[in-house]
Design an enzyme around this catalytic site. Structure first.
Site, PDB file in Angstrom:
ATOM      1  N   GLY A  49       0.864  -1.163  -0.028  1.00 27.42           N
ATOM      2  CA  GLY A  49      -0.097  -0.112  -0.024  1.00 27.42           C
ATOM      3  C   GLY A  49       0.876   1.260   0.136  1.00 27.42           C
ATOM      4  CD  GLN A  54       3.714   5.758   2.935  1.00 27.32           C
ATOM      5  OE1 GLN A  54       2.589   5.297   2.586  1.00 27.32           O
ATOM      6  NE2 GLN A  54       4.540   5.110   3.501  1.00 27.32           N
ATOM      7  CB  CYS A 102       5.813   2.198   7.596  1.00 28.61           C
ATOM      8  SG  CYS A 102       5.127   3.618   6.734  1.00 28.61           S
ATOM      9  CG  LEU A 103       6.899   1.267   1.358  1.00 26.86           C
ATOM     10  CD1 LEU A 103       6.040   1.779   0.152  1.00 26.86           C
ATOM     11  CD2 LEU A 103       7.652   0.612   1.153  1.00 26.86           C
ATOM     12  CG  HIS A 144      -0.179   1.038   7.389  1.00 30.65           C
ATOM     13  ND1 HIS A 144       0.860   0.288   8.037  1.00 30.65           N
ATOM     14  CD2 HIS A 144       0.497   1.792   6.586  1.00 30.65           C
ATOM     15  CE1 HIS A 144       2.018   1.033   7.870  1.00 30.65           C
ATOM     16  NE2 HIS A 144       1.850   1.798   6.687  1.00 30.65           N
ATOM     17  CD  GLU A 145      -1.183   2.498   2.696  1.00 27.87           C
ATOM     18  OE1 GLU A 145      -0.865   3.779   2.889  1.00 27.87           O
ATOM     19  OE2 GLU A 145      -0.300   1.752   2.843  1.00 27.87           O
ATOM     20  CG  HIS A 148       0.596   6.745   6.091  1.00 26.49           C
ATOM     21  ND1 HIS A 148       1.728   7.259   6.545  1.00 26.49           N
ATOM     22  CD2 HIS A 148       0.823   5.355   5.722  1.00 26.49           C
ATOM     23  CE1 HIS A 148       2.518   5.945   6.617  1.00 26.49           C
ATOM     24  NE2 HIS A 148       2.247   5.083   6.163  1.00 26.49           N
TER      25      HIS A 148
HETATM   26 NI    NI Z   1       3.099   3.248   5.922  1.00 28.45          NI
END
Ligand code: NI
Length: 182
Positions: A49, A54, A102-103, A144-145, A148
């Site tokens: 995702g 991000q 997480c990226l 999670h998304e 953000h």
């Molecule tokens: Ni993340």
């Protein structure tokens, strides 16, 4: 298409509340290209995702897709989901703890409690309304998304940091459990 740079923890954009996408924006060719870049970036960086903040765009856009690959052979299969202005309308009281990464937080993994089921509404990339219920891995990634988009990262949702792990140690002690890296 292009692979975009990822904002890392500490960058203030990750802590801002993202702006809603307007209908006029959704009709913009550059914006549609940006969505394609988000998808390419998510896949190139082995994420399941990605949220627009991000990649340094503080707008309410998320993309989700998962399939098993060499890095994550146990990854669940999720077909491509693109959402503008997503909103969680329901969260089950029942929670499950699962591993997340997480990226924007390189090489960290931790166990995060999330609702097992959520209701979601929002819009597709052409600003047509969509609404559905999700459970399991998809519900986790959506939580999670959407976090953000309100300036939250998975660390904020952990009960404590006793499971917080460097990737090498996660791979050594905990893999190949499914992990939502998003
Ligand atoms: Ni993340």
């Amino acid at each position: 298409m292009a692979i975009l740079d990822i904002a890392k923890l500490g960058n203030p954009i990750l802590r801002k509340v993202a702006a809603e996408v307007t209908e006029a924006e959704s009709r913009n060719a550059a914006f549609q290209g940006f969505i394609d870049d988000m998808i390419e970036t998510m896949q190139a960086r082995d994420g399941v995702g990605l949220a627009a903040p991000q990649v340094f765009v503080s707008k309410q856009v998320i993309v989700i897709k998962s399939n098993p690959n060499s890095r994550y052979p146990s990854a669940p299969q999720l077909s491509l989901l693109i959402m503008l202005n997503p909103e969680i309308t329901y969260r089950s009281e029942e929670e499950v703890e699962g591993w997340e990464g997480c990226l924007s937080l390189d090489n960290l993994r931790g166990k995060v409690p999330r609702s097992v089921k959520v209701g979601v509404k929002g819009f597709n990339r052409y600003m047509e309304p969509i609404a559905f219920d999700a459970e399991g891995f998809l519900a986790v990634v959506i939580q999670h998304e959407t976090d953000h988009l309100i300036g939250k990262v998975f660390l904020d949702r952990m009960n404590d940091f006793s499971t917080l792990s460097h990737l090498a140690e996660f791979d050594r002690f905990w893999a190949p459990r499914p992990v939502a890296v998003a």
